[in-house]
Scaffold this motif. Structure first.
Motif, mmCIF file in Angstrom:
data_model
loop_
_atom_site.group_PDB
_atom_site.id
_atom_site.type_symbol
_atom_site.label_atom_id
_atom_site.label_comp_id
_atom_site.label_asym_id
_atom_site.label_seq_id
_atom_site.Cartn_x
_atom_site.Cartn_y
_atom_site.Cartn_z
ATOM 1 N N ASN A 51 44.396 38.001 40.606
ATOM 2 C CA ASN A 51 44.122 38.793 41.803
ATOM 3 C C ASN A 51 44.969 40.064 41.822
ATOM 4 N N LYS A 73 36.239 34.632 42.621
ATOM 5 C CA LYS A 73 35.368 34.722 43.796
ATOM 6 C C LYS A 73 36.065 35.468 44.925
ATOM 7 N N SER A 74 37.299 35.100 45.227
ATOM 8 C CA SER A 74 38.023 35.783 46.297
ATOM 9 C C SER A 74 38.525 37.157 45.872
ATOM 10 N N THR A 75 38.673 37.371 44.562
ATOM 11 C CA THR A 75 39.131 38.663 44.050
ATOM 12 C C THR A 75 38.005 39.690 44.044
ATOM 13 N N THR A 113 34.104 40.126 49.258
ATOM 14 C CA THR A 113 34.477 39.969 50.658
ATOM 15 C C THR A 113 33.192 39.805 51.463
#
Length: 488
Positions: A265, A328-330, A333
């Protein structure tokens, strides 16, 4: 490191007059700066001009502007992205496979790339003037030739066939390989085959690998590890899998980290600075507020003040990332804009600095590993291919169980991981192209749950002429010797 543009007559290469053939015509004398011959009597001028070549990668058509940026073109033309109904319709024609010779969405790269090449050739035109010697001279020459090679590679894979794309691709029409600084040249032609162009690219990269001396502390400049990685990429496209493995392993030998789970990240979200994490980055196009403040991520979306996207991730791709996948979170949004909820691509949004001002990762060790894994599979070593694939997957998932795929399932897993890892890094279009595959979109809509408006065009056949983008009409008008691609 900040990339300065040299302020010497044409050496600054900022006084662009007009496009001629494949190079640009540049001012020979500036009214406020010294003559180029005098300026190139100082060793530091070589560094400044070469940094100007790197700066060209941040121009419109390469890695800047909303329209035609290579940061998004390799994805919006495929099944990775879908246009949003609430966007501005930027790049809509390209996403709908409406390519034309006067549309900068697919032609902008051509002019921007030859400008960067012209700057490298300017450096090389003075390399033997006696100002530089020894390791300093060899390093500058190696760096210039490496940069010249990869920019030619970007041109040839976009505007010509890829060697593995079809049976006759190697002998099809290539591009003009510019090896001399000649801004007034209007006689250049596409007189090389695709295979001959690749041979020249590889020759430049091999010279660079043998002679470059600088370390890889500055990821914004060429290093030996980066050049080996680039040789792995080019040989994969060429279909030379033995050399894909050879040079890929040399690259990973010098830079073995493929970005740890803890750092993944951070390499995307931390805005560039002295302490920026570059774990697993081999070469990047530097971009900071102090340099140019290029909002490269704005090709995807803008904060106005809530997040408004031009394109969002395709629902089937979004759901291919498991919940424990750090990517996925990187990369994404999920938020609301104008009453619609979207899975926005925020890979380039940054965090803690100006929005969308981040460096562009041109080559990462993770790509090199995937190149090697695919090459091992295709040369009959599936065990090693699986070992490498599991090594990458272990660094992307917080809960990991090694995979056991074999046969076609293993190749499918390697290609799936490539799509997940390199999404939105200008890879997908060219992976489909080099494998001779069609674009087949999911038919899902643009909203977060797959509902909403789907893409207008869902497919592009593998045999379509559109896989070779059109040469800009301005280049052909300036030099009729440049042959247009068929059907444009």
């Amino acid at each position: 490191m900040k990339k300065n543009i040299i302020k010497i007559s044409l050496a600054a290469l900022t006084a662009i007059v007009t496009l001629t053939s494949c190079d640009r015509n540049l001012d020979q004398i500036s009214s406020i700066n010294e003559d180029q011959e005098q300026a190139m009597t100082r060793p530091e001028s070589f560094r400044q001009v070469l940094d100007g070549a790197y700066t060209a990668l941040k121009g419109a058509g390469y890695y800047n502007s909303d329209t035609g940026s290579q940061l998004i073109m390799g994805d919006l033309t495929t099944d990775n992205l879908i246009r949003t109904a609430s966007g501005r319709n930027s790049n809509f024609a390209a996403s709908n496979f409406e390519f034309s010779s006067d549309n900068p969405q697919t032609t902008g790269l051509y002019s921007a790339a030859y400008l960067a090449i012209s700057r490298t050739n300017f450096v090389l035109s003075y390399i033997n003037n006696g100002v530089l010697s020894g390791a300093q001279k060899m390093n500058i020459e190696a760096e210039a030739r490496a940069l010249r090679a990869i920019v030619h590679f970007d041109i040839v894979r976009a505007y010509s066939q890829i060697p593995t794309q079809s049976a006759g691709a190697k002998n099809s029409i290539g591009i003009y390989y510019s090896e001399k600084y000649a801004p007034l040249n209007n006689t250049a032609s596409r007189n090389l085959t695709v295979e001959q162009v690749y041979d020249k690219i590889i020759a430049d990269l091999l010279f660079a690998a043998d002679n470059i001396t600088q370390n890889d502390a500055d990821k914004g400049r060429m290093s030996k590890a980066a050049i080996y990685g680039l040789l792995s990429r080019v040989n994969l496209y060429k279909g030379d899998y033995a050399n894909t493995i050879k040079y890929g392993e040399l690259a990973l030998g010098l830079s073995p980290s493929i970005t740890t789970l803890d750092n993944f990240n951070r390499i995307w979200k931390e805005n560039e600075g002295l302490s920026r994490i570059t774990d697993g980055v081999l070469f990047q196009v530097s971009n900071t507020p102090a340099e140019s403040n290029n909002t490269v991520g704005s090709a995807y979306n803008q904060a106005v003040p809530s997040l408004r996207s031009e394109f969002v991730v395709d629902y089937d791709l979004y759901t291919a990332y498991t919940a424990d996948d750090v990517r996925k979170s990187t990369y994404f949004t999920t938020s609301v804009y104008s009453g619609g909820k979207y899975n926005h691509v925020t890979k380039y949004a940054g965090n803690g600095g100006p929005s969308n001002v981040v460096p562009i990762k041109y080559m990462r060790s993770a790509e090199v590993l995937l190149n090697i894994a695919e090459a091992y599979y295709k040369t009959g070593n599936p065990a090693q291919a699986l070992t490498l694939l599991n090594k990458l997957r272990q660094e992307r998932h917080s809960s990991f169980t090694p995979g056991t795929e074999a046969g076609q399932a293993l190749l499918d897993a390697i290609l799936k991981e490539r799509r997940l890892e390199l999404a939105f890094e200008n890879d997908r279009w060219y992976t489909l192209k080099r494998l001779g595959l069609s674009v087949q979109r999911s038919g899902k809509g643009d909203l977060f749950d797959g509902t909403g408006a789907p893409a207008v065009k869902q497919t592009l056949d593998a045999g379509s002429y559109k896989w070779q983008w059109p040469i800009p009409v301005t280049a052909i008008q300036a030099n009729p010797n440049i042959k247009q691609n068929d059907n444009y």
